[in-house]
Design a protein around this motif. Structure first.
Motif: not given
Length: 253
Positions: A126, A162, A166, A169
Motif C-alpha cells: 500500500q 500484488k 501496486e 499503480r
C-alpha cells in the motif's frame, strides 16, 4: 555414503586450513606485540580475528554490485527531478541521492541521515503515493521476498503479484520503473528466501508497461559481469541469474 564422506572430507580440509590460518595469525600477533616502541594498545583480549580474507582476488556479491551499478547508470542518464525507491539496496539510494533527490520507502525504514535522501516508513502492498504520480521508481531484489515471511511479513503466495500491481499503480504515464529479481529457466520458490522467475513471468507481471532494456547478471561472470541489452534467451540458461528490467508506463491513447 560417498557423498557423506566427500562432504566430511571437505569440512575436515577446511577446518585444517582455518587452524593453519589461526596459528599464523597468532605468530603475527606475537611479533607485533614485541615492538619496542608501541603506538597502539595491543592485547589478545582485543582480538578480532579475520581468517577468510587472505584471498587472491576481492570477493563480492555479484548481484548487488552489478544491479546497483546498472540502476545508478540508468538514473544518471534519465536525471529525473526526484527518484523514489522501494526497499532496495541502501548502497543504491545513498549513491543516487548524491545527484538526484531521492526518497526511500521501507516498512523497516533506515535512519540514513544524508543530504538529498529522505527515508520514510511504508509498505509495498500500500504505497503512500497517488495513482500515476511517480516519475522515476525502483524496486530491486525486493518483490521476490514478498509474502514468504522472511522479513516478518504475512504469508501470501501471490504477494509478489500484488506488489507488482501496486508498483504499476503509482508509476506516472511515461514514467520509469527499474525492477530487479532473480531469473532462471525454471520458476521456483526457494523457501523462505525468495522466488526465482522466468523472463516471461516478469513481463506477464507488468502488462501495462513497456520494456526498454533487459540487463542480465549471469551465473558465470568470468567473461562479463553485467550484460546490457541482453538476449532474453540467456535468462533461461541461468540457475540463479539476476534480471534487471527497465520499464516505462505507456501513455494513454
Amino acid at each position: 555414503m560417498y557423498k557423506f564422506i566427500k562432504h566430511f572430507s571437505h569440512k575436515a580440509r577446511r577446518a585444517f586450513v582455518l587452524f593453519q590460518q589461526f596459528f599464523t595469525a597468532l605468530m603475527q600477533f606475537r611479533k607485533l606485540q614485541a615492538n619496542e616502541r608501541p603506538r597502539f594498545s595491543l592485547a589478545w583480549k582485543y582480538r578480532w580475528l579475520h581468517l577468510r580474507d587472505a584471498t587472491a582476488t576481492t570477493g563480492f556479491d555479484r548481484h548487488y554490485v552489478f544491479h546497483t551499478a546498472w540502476a545508478i547508470r540508468v538514473v544518471a542518464d534519465l536525471r529525473p527531478a526526484q527518484h523514489i525507491d522501494i526497499a532496495s539496496s541502501l548502497y543504491f539510494v545513498s549513491s543516487v541521492s548524491a545527484f538526484v533527490l531521492t526518497k526511500f520507502i521501507d516498512f523497516r525504514p533506515a535512519n540514513l541521515g544524508l543530504s538529498g535522501l529522505v527515508s520514510d516508513a511504508g509498505t509495498l502492498m500500500q504505497l503512500p503515493f497517488t495513482n500515476n504520480s511517480v516519475e522515476s521508481l525502483s524496486c530491486m531484489h525486493v518483490v521476490e521476498h514478498i509474502g514468504l515471511g522472511r522479513y516478518g511479513d504475512p504469508l501470501d503466495y501471490d504477494g509478489d503479484l500484488k506488489a507488482a500491481r501496486e508498483l504499476v499503480r503509482v508509476v506516472a504515464p511515461g514514467g520509469t520503473l527499474l525492477f530487479v529479481v532473480p531469473v532462471s529457466g525454471q520458476a521456483r520458490i526457494e523457501f523462505n528466501a525468495h522466488r526465482i522467475y522466468t523472463y516471461e513471468q516478469v513481463l506477464e507481471m507488468f502488462p501495462e508497461l513497456e520494456l526498454v532494456e533487459f540487463a542480465l547478471i549471469p551465473d558465470d561472470g568470468a567473461t562479463e559481469g553485467l550484460i546490457r541489452q541482453a538476449d532474453p534467451r540467456l535468462a533461461g540458461k541461468q540457475r540463479y541469474g539476476c534480471g534487471c528490467f527497465h520499464f516505462i508506463k505507456r501513455l494513454p491513447t
